[in-house]
Design an enzyme around this catalytic site. Structure first.
Site, mmCIF file in Angstrom:
data_model
loop_
_atom_site.group_PDB
_atom_site.id
_atom_site.type_symbol
_atom_site.label_atom_id
_atom_site.label_comp_id
_atom_site.label_asym_id
_atom_site.label_seq_id
_atom_site.Cartn_x
_atom_site.Cartn_y
_atom_site.Cartn_z
ATOM 1 C CG HIS A 180 61.064 71.263 68.568
ATOM 2 N ND1 HIS A 180 61.553 71.874 69.695
ATOM 3 C CD2 HIS A 180 62.063 70.472 68.120
ATOM 4 C CE1 HIS A 180 62.801 71.477 69.913
ATOM 5 N NE2 HIS A 180 63.133 70.613 68.984
ATOM 6 C CG HIS A 210 65.062 65.778 68.115
ATOM 7 N ND1 HIS A 210 65.979 66.300 67.233
ATOM 8 C CD2 HIS A 210 64.539 66.841 68.757
ATOM 9 C CE1 HIS A 210 66.014 67.613 67.357
ATOM 10 N NE2 HIS A 210 65.141 67.983 68.264
ATOM 11 C CD GLU A 221 65.710 69.312 71.823
ATOM 12 O OE1 GLU A 221 64.758 69.390 71.011
ATOM 13 O OE2 GLU A 221 66.739 70.005 71.707
HETATM 14 CO CO CO Z 1 65.063 69.941 69.024
#
Ligand code: CO
Length: 137
Positions: free
Chosen positions: A7, A79, A130
């Site tokens: 994502h 992020h 991430e």
């Molecule tokens: Co995330």
């Protein structure tokens, strides 16, 4: 080591307005806002054919994204999340190559109930990355 883009996370000041914008302007499939108090965020998941967008709005007094919104009052990309097969192996390989893992270095449970770690933006060209271990099916 690296897998799919899981994502892109975007911090917004008004998550209902942002969700409506994605739904109405882009015809996106948008979830209801989900409050996650222990993570200090409200989340809306936007399902795309090949990945997801997560809209995040600070929730509560100690939100990890409050400072970001202060610095970017109209919102911005916070992020990207990249999938890895095995998060401890990925972490150890990254650390061995001199990359900085944020926090205490132990994976935490992310918004999807999967283990995640964050890598220092200065080690990845100004982008908070991430890494997320996603179960194979
Ligand atoms: Co995330």
């Amino acid at each position: 080591m690296i897998g799919r883009l899981n994502h892109v996370a975007i911090v917004v000041p008004d998550i209902a307005a942002a969700a409506a914008n994605y739904r109405e302007s882009l015809g996106a499939k948008v979830s209801e806002p989900i409050a996650i108090p222990h993570q200090g965020v409200t989340v809306v998941f936007i399902e795309l054919p090949n990945t997801k967008i997560e809209l995040l709005q600070p929730l509560g007094d100690n939100s990890p994204v409050a400072k970001f919104l202060e610095n970017n009052p109209s919102g911005g990309i916070h992020h990207i999340s990249l999938e890895v097969d095995e998060i401890f192996a990925a972490r150890d390989k990254l650390k061995a190559s001199g990359k900085r893992v944020l926090g205490d270095g132990d994976p935490k449970t992310g918004a999807h109930g999967t283990p995640v770690l964050f890598l220092h933006p200065k080690d990845f060209h100004g982008t908070l990355v991430e890494i997320e271990e996603v179960a194979k099916n």
